[in-house]
Write a protein that holds these residues in place. Structure first.
Motif, PDB file in Angstrom:
ATOM      1  N   GLY A  42      69.343  51.463  56.651  1.00  0.00           N
ATOM      2  CA  GLY A  42      70.597  50.938  56.142  1.00  0.00           C
ATOM      3  C   GLY A  42      71.764  51.338  57.027  1.00  0.00           C
ATOM      4  N   CYS A  43      72.742  50.443  57.097  1.00  0.00           N
ATOM      5  CA  CYS A  43      73.954  50.717  57.863  1.00  0.00           C
ATOM      6  C   CYS A  43      74.809  51.706  57.078  1.00  0.00           C
ATOM      7  CB  CYS A  43      74.716  49.416  58.098  1.00  0.00           C
ATOM      8  SG  CYS A  43      76.323  49.661  58.885  1.00  0.00           S
ATOM      9  N   GLU A  44      75.303  52.732  57.766  1.00  0.00           N
ATOM     10  CA  GLU A  44      76.139  53.743  57.109  1.00  0.00           C
ATOM     11  C   GLU A  44      77.494  53.177  56.716  1.00  0.00           C
ATOM     12  OE1 GLU A  44      75.609  55.771  60.750  1.00  0.00           O
ATOM     13  OE2 GLU A  44      74.837  57.561  59.756  1.00  0.00           O
ATOM     14  N   LYS A  45      77.863  52.044  57.307  1.00  0.00           N
ATOM     15  CA  LYS A  45      79.191  51.481  57.051  1.00  0.00           C
ATOM     16  C   LYS A  45      79.146  50.393  55.976  1.00  0.00           C
ATOM     17  CE  LYS A  45      83.177  49.798  59.638  1.00  0.00           C
ATOM     18  NZ  LYS A  45      83.621  49.292  60.939  1.00  0.00           N
ATOM     19  N   CYS A  46      78.177  49.447  56.090  1.00  0.00           N
ATOM     20  CA  CYS A  46      78.184  48.295  55.170  1.00  0.00           C
ATOM     21  C   CYS A  46      76.936  48.222  54.288  1.00  0.00           C
ATOM     22  CB  CYS A  46      78.341  46.997  55.955  1.00  0.00           C
ATOM     23  SG  CYS A  46      76.849  46.498  56.846  1.00  0.00           S
ATOM     24  N   GLY A  47      75.909  49.023  54.586  1.00  0.00           N
ATOM     25  CA  GLY A  47      74.731  49.072  53.730  1.00  0.00           C
ATOM     26  C   GLY A  47      73.653  48.047  54.035  1.00  0.00           C
ATOM     27  N   ARG A  48      73.889  47.144  55.005  1.00  0.00           N
ATOM     28  CA  ARG A  48      72.862  46.157  55.327  1.00  0.00           C
ATOM     29  C   ARG A  48      71.612  46.872  55.839  1.00  0.00           C
ATOM     30  NH1 ARG A  48      77.523  43.271  57.415  1.00  0.00           N
ATOM     31  NH2 ARG A  48      77.787  41.257  56.399  1.00  0.00           N
ATOM     32  N   THR A  49      70.470  46.194  55.670  1.00  0.00           N
ATOM     33  CA  THR A  49      69.193  46.789  56.082  1.00  0.00           C
ATOM     34  C   THR A  49      68.416  45.808  56.959  1.00  0.00           C
ATOM     35  OG1 THR A  49      68.099  45.937  54.120  1.00  0.00           O
ATOM     36  CG2 THR A  49      69.010  48.164  53.965  1.00  0.00           C
ATOM     37  N   GLY A  50      67.250  46.247  57.382  1.00  0.00           N
ATOM     38  CA  GLY A  50      66.291  45.380  58.067  1.00  0.00           C
ATOM     39  C   GLY A  50      66.812  44.774  59.344  1.00  0.00           C
ATOM     40  N   LYS A  51      66.680  43.438  59.465  1.00  0.00           N
ATOM     41  CA  LYS A  51      66.989  42.755  60.722  1.00  0.00           C
ATOM     42  C   LYS A  51      68.483  42.728  61.053  1.00  0.00           C
ATOM     43  CE  LYS A  51      62.929  39.722  61.091  1.00  0.00           C
ATOM     44  NZ  LYS A  51      62.138  40.852  61.540  1.00  0.00           N
ATOM     45  N   ALA A  52      69.331  43.131  60.098  1.00  0.00           N
ATOM     46  CA  ALA A  52      70.765  43.251  60.398  1.00  0.00           C
ATOM     47  C   ALA A  52      71.012  44.396  61.375  1.00  0.00           C
ATOM     48  CB  ALA A  52      71.559  43.480  59.124  1.00  0.00           C
ATOM     49  N   LEU A  53      70.022  45.281  61.492  1.00  0.00           N
ATOM     50  CA  LEU A  53      70.130  46.441  62.376  1.00  0.00           C
ATOM     51  C   LEU A  53      69.200  46.228  63.567  1.00  0.00           C
ATOM     52  CD1 LEU A  53      69.865  49.091  59.529  1.00  0.00           C
ATOM     53  CD2 LEU A  53      71.949  48.094  60.476  1.00  0.00           C
ATOM     54  N   GLN A  54      69.781  46.159  64.753  1.00  0.00           N
ATOM     55  CA  GLN A  54      69.001  45.884  65.952  1.00  0.00           C
ATOM     56  C   GLN A  54      69.119  47.035  66.939  1.00  0.00           C
ATOM     57  OE1 GLN A  54      66.996  43.142  66.661  1.00  0.00           O
ATOM     58  NE2 GLN A  54      67.284  42.704  64.478  1.00  0.00           N
ATOM     59  N   PRO A  55      68.031  47.307  67.678  1.00  0.00           N
ATOM     60  CA  PRO A  55      68.094  48.374  68.666  1.00  0.00           C
ATOM     61  C   PRO A  55      69.047  48.040  69.806  1.00  0.00           C
ATOM     62  CG  PRO A  55      65.926  47.311  68.685  1.00  0.00           C
ATOM     63  CD  PRO A  55      66.718  46.682  67.594  1.00  0.00           C
ATOM     64  N   VAL A  56      69.719  49.055  70.302  1.00  0.00           N
ATOM     65  CA  VAL A  56      70.618  48.894  71.441  1.00  0.00           C
ATOM     66  C   VAL A  56      70.540  50.185  72.264  1.00  0.00           C
ATOM     67  CG1 VAL A  56      72.623  49.734  70.138  1.00  0.00           C
ATOM     68  CG2 VAL A  56      72.975  48.279  72.135  1.00  0.00           C
ATOM     69  N   LEU A  57      70.614  50.040  73.578  1.00  0.00           N
ATOM     70  CA  LEU A  57      70.622  51.221  74.434  1.00  0.00           C
ATOM     71  C   LEU A  57      72.060  51.694  74.617  1.00  0.00           C
ATOM     72  CD1 LEU A  57      67.999  50.448  77.224  1.00  0.00           C
ATOM     73  CD2 LEU A  57      67.810  52.071  75.325  1.00  0.00           C
ATOM     74  N   LEU A  58      72.293  52.984  74.376  1.00  0.00           N
ATOM     75  CA  LEU A  58      73.610  53.594  74.531  1.00  0.00           C
ATOM     76  C   LEU A  58      73.649  54.317  75.876  1.00  0.00           C
ATOM     77  CD1 LEU A  58      73.830  55.018  70.903  1.00  0.00           C
ATOM     78  CD2 LEU A  58      74.643  52.807  71.753  1.00  0.00           C
ATOM     79  N   ALA A  59      74.836  54.348  76.480  1.00  0.00           N
ATOM     80  CA  ALA A  59      74.958  54.754  77.885  1.00  0.00           C
ATOM     81  C   ALA A  59      74.648  56.228  78.156  1.00  0.00           C
ATOM     82  CB  ALA A  59      76.345  54.417  78.394  1.00  0.00           C
ATOM     83  N   GLY A  60      74.690  57.079  77.151  1.00  0.00           N
ATOM     84  CA  GLY A  60      74.416  58.496  77.408  1.00  0.00           C
ATOM     85  C   GLY A  60      75.607  59.227  77.994  1.00  0.00           C
ATOM     86  N   THR A  61      76.811  58.685  77.766  1.00  0.00           N
ATOM     87  CA  THR A  61      78.030  59.348  78.214  1.00  0.00           C
ATOM     88  C   THR A  61      78.997  59.422  77.031  1.00  0.00           C
ATOM     89  OG1 THR A  61      78.926  57.226  78.948  1.00  0.00           O
ATOM     90  CG2 THR A  61      77.858  58.596  80.611  1.00  0.00           C
ATOM     91  N   GLY A  62      79.860  60.446  77.059  1.00  0.00           N
ATOM     92  CA  GLY A  62      80.804  60.589  75.960  1.00  0.00           C
ATOM     93  C   GLY A  62      81.720  61.771  76.180  1.00  0.00           C
ATOM     94  N   GLN A  63      82.334  62.223  75.054  1.00  0.00           N
ATOM     95  CA  GLN A  63      83.291  63.322  75.105  1.00  0.00           C
ATOM     96  C   GLN A  63      82.856  64.444  74.174  1.00  0.00           C
ATOM     97  OE1 GLN A  63      87.178  61.834  74.069  1.00  0.00           O
ATOM     98  NE2 GLN A  63      87.668  61.493  76.220  1.00  0.00           N
TER      99      GLN A  63
END
Ligand SMILES: [Zn+2]
Length: 138
Positions: A42-63
């Motif tokens: 489930g999305c922590e923001k809107c609660g959608r589940t399943g196919k509404a959530l898709q994998p994405v690669l994050l850059a590995g950089t931040g603060q």
């Protein structure tokens, strides 16, 4: 050539080349919320589940958000000192991880950080076992 084995391969990709920054396996909801690690509960923001959530690669950089140096640990297999850091990835998620190299000097929040892979042990076969850490970006 020695093959390295990732400790938690579901969390990141192991790039080719010594200077390559590992990408983190996060997810994105159709509402735009980005999270780490990938999950479909489930999305922590809107609660959608399943196919509404898709994998994405994050850059590995931040603060750097915060850091804490651990001088003693109850578990004997955790060799202290080490530094725990909270890093806000450029895509938004905050993750808690370890600093690649322990630092006695305090780290300023806002410091640019990047993911890196470090050897954390050896398998019975002798191949290095690597895991994700963060370090100050050069
Ligand atoms: Zn959402």
């Amino acid at each position: 050539m020695t093959q390295a084995s990732a400790l938690k391969p579901s969390l990141y990709t192991v790039p080719e080349g010594a200077d390559a920054v590992p990408a983190l396996r996060g997810g994105r909801c159709v509402c735009g919320h980005v999270f780490f690690p990938m999950q479909t509960y489930g999305c922590e923001k809107c609660g959608r589940t399943g196919k509404a959530l898709q994998p994405v690669l994050l850059a590995g950089t931040g603060q750097l958000v915060a850091s804490a140096r651990v001088l003693m640990h109850a578990r004997k297999d955790r060799q202290a000192p080490f530094t725990v850091v909270s890093v806000r990835l450029d895509e938004g998620p905050v993750l808690r991880t370890l600093l690649a190299q322990d630092s006695a000097a305090p780290l300023p929040s806002g410091l640019r950080m990047r993911a890196t892979l470090v050897e954390v042990g050896r398998a019975d076969t002798g191949e290095p076992i690597i895991d994700l850490r963060f370090a100050a970006a050069a």
